[in-house]
Design an enzyme around this catalytic site. Structure first.
Site, PDB file in Angstrom:
ATOM      1  N   ALA A 255      81.204 110.948 -95.805  1.00  0.00           N
ATOM      2  CA  ALA A 255      79.497 110.723 -95.011  1.00  0.00           C
ATOM      3  C   ALA A 255      80.011 111.216 -93.709  1.00  0.00           C
ATOM      4  O   ALA A 255      78.318 111.287 -93.380  1.00  0.00           O
ATOM      5  CB  ALA A 255      79.804 108.845 -95.560  1.00  0.00           C
TER       6      ALA A 255
ATOM      7  N   ASP B 124      84.322 111.887-100.099  1.00  0.00           N
ATOM      8  CA  ASP B 124      85.981 112.989 -99.709  1.00  0.00           C
ATOM      9  C   ASP B 124      86.884 111.828-100.744  1.00  0.00           C
ATOM     10  O   ASP B 124      86.862 111.066 -99.793  1.00  0.00           O
ATOM     11  CB  ASP B 124      85.945 113.140 -98.607  1.00  0.00           C
ATOM     12  CG  ASP B 124      87.587 113.597 -98.888  1.00  0.00           C
ATOM     13  OD1 ASP B 124      87.407 115.174 -99.182  1.00  0.00           O
ATOM     14  OD2 ASP B 124      88.715 113.483 -98.604  1.00  0.00           O
TER      15      ASP B 124
ATOM     16  N   LYS C 294      82.457  98.925-107.873  1.00  0.00           N
ATOM     17  CA  LYS C 294      82.634  98.659-106.099  1.00  0.00           C
ATOM     18  C   LYS C 294      82.362  98.443-104.926  1.00  0.00           C
ATOM     19  O   LYS C 294      82.102  99.733-104.246  1.00  0.00           O
ATOM     20  CB  LYS C 294      83.815 100.336-106.087  1.00  0.00           C
ATOM     21  CG  LYS C 294      85.022 100.188-106.345  1.00  0.00           C
ATOM     22  CD  LYS C 294      85.588 100.207-105.411  1.00  0.00           C
ATOM     23  CE  LYS C 294      87.158 100.642-105.686  1.00  0.00           C
ATOM     24  NZ  LYS C 294      87.745 101.734-105.203  1.00  0.00           N
TER      25      LYS C 294
ATOM     26  N   ASP D 160      82.016 105.816-109.257  1.00  0.00           N
ATOM     27  CA  ASP D 160      82.154 103.919-109.093  1.00  0.00           C
ATOM     28  C   ASP D 160      80.230 103.963-108.031  1.00  0.00           C
ATOM     29  O   ASP D 160      79.390 105.143-108.095  1.00  0.00           O
ATOM     30  CB  ASP D 160      82.842 104.013-107.657  1.00  0.00           C
ATOM     31  CG  ASP D 160      82.551 105.415-106.530  1.00  0.00           C
ATOM     32  OD1 ASP D 160      83.794 104.748-106.006  1.00  0.00           O
ATOM     33  OD2 ASP D 160      82.009 105.635-105.943  1.00  0.00           O
TER      34      ASP D 160
ATOM     35  N   MET E  75      81.818 101.513 -93.502  1.00  0.00           N
ATOM     36  CA  MET E  75      81.263 100.182 -93.896  1.00  0.00           C
ATOM     37  C   MET E  75      81.464  99.206 -92.715  1.00  0.00           C
ATOM     38  O   MET E  75      82.136  97.968 -92.789  1.00  0.00           O
ATOM     39  CB  MET E  75      83.143 100.268 -95.006  1.00  0.00           C
ATOM     40  CG  MET E  75      82.956 100.356 -95.979  1.00  0.00           C
ATOM     41  SD  MET E  75      84.622 100.485 -96.516  1.00  0.00           S
ATOM     42  CE  MET E  75      85.833 101.726 -96.052  1.00  0.00           C
TER      43      MET E  75
END
Ligand code: SAH
Length: 254
Positions: A125, A96, A63, A41, A176
């Site tokens: 992250a 992950d 994505k 992705d 996000m």
């Protein structure tokens, strides 16, 4: 006499880490080198895709927020289909695969189709980006716990458990959370967090284009808008952010 039985291939759900290829696990690097096909992705960097053998098939399934190249159901179908035609299928995901990565959903679909799989964890992250930003997620003086949450909800709202997130002596890491940053800070303050609580927003953590912007709940949204940060960004909220000026190392390398 032994009869040959058509055997399906195996799917390896592999974490690619946050960007720096040096953060790949040995297992991930070896699987990339020997894969027949790699389904990846947008978070996977070019430097990581360089590990893939030139003859391997590469399929990008996108994505990006608001720009889903392939719906999740189609990705699930694709993986099962590829396992019928290829021996070593690597499904490569940023960070992950089990942390905000829908890895579990993809595996459930493989189970339903009787396809064997393995999982290779990656540096998520929160760990990789905070390390390269010089912000320890826990520290005995500032935070004894750390919570990972997603700031992105389907309907654009952010109905997080604010009462829990504003508890003192913890670090909150938001995946996000760029689009909802202003709303997140407003809600935290409304629920009792100090306006001067530290916030760091890190873009492209662990890569050459890493950018770190630090501020407080009161002013980070303006600073980030001024700094023109773009996705992917990780938000770290807590008193540990004040360690950044002292412990930042990545931007100071010769
Ligand atoms: N499975 C991934 C997370 C996928 S969700 C993991 O474990 O890391 C995607 C979000 O992860 C991004 O919106 C951003 O918040 C964060 N992220 C991933 N890589 C990042 C990077 N290099 N720098 C900053 N944030 C990153």
């Amino acid at each position: 006499m032994t009869r040959s039985i058509a055997r399906s291939g195996k799917v390896y759900l592999v974490g690619a880490g946050p960007g720096d290829p040096e953060l790949l696990t040995l297992r991930a690097a070896r699987l990339l080198e020997t894969a027949d096909v790699v389904v990846y992705d947008h978070l996977v960097t070019d430097a990581i895709m360089d590990f893939v053998a030139p003859e391997a098939l590469r399929i990008c399934v996108g994505k990006q927020r608001n720009n889903h190249t392939l719906p999740q159901e189609d990705i699930n179908q694709l993986l099962s289909g590829l396992a019928n035609t290829h021996q070593r299928v690597v499904r490569l995901k940023g960070g992950d695969p089990f942390i905000f990565g829908r890895g579990g959903e993809e595996l459930q679909s493989l189970v339903a189709n009787g396809i064997p799989f393995e999982v290779v964890p990656g540096v998520t992250a929160a760990c990789g980006v905070s390390s390269y930003a010089g912000i320890p997620l826990t520290h005995r003086d500032y935070a004894q716990s750390c919570t990972f949450v997603t700031g992105h909800l389907q309907d654009g709202s952010t109905n997080l458990d604010w009462t829990t997130l504003v508890r003192p002596r913890q670090t909150v890491v938001i995946y996000m959370g760029l689009g909802g940053l202003e709303e997140i800070c407003r809600q935290m303050m409304q629920h009792g967090a100090r306006p001067e609580l530290g916030v760091a927003v890190v873009q492209d953590g662990t890569t050459e284009s890493q950018k770190v912007i630090c501020g407080t709940l009161a002013d980070i949204a303006t600073r980030v808008a001024d700094g023109q940060l773009r996705s992917p960004c990780l938000t770290i909220i807590g008193d540990v952010v004040r360690l950044h000026p002292q412990l930042q190392w990545f931007s100071r390398r010769p």
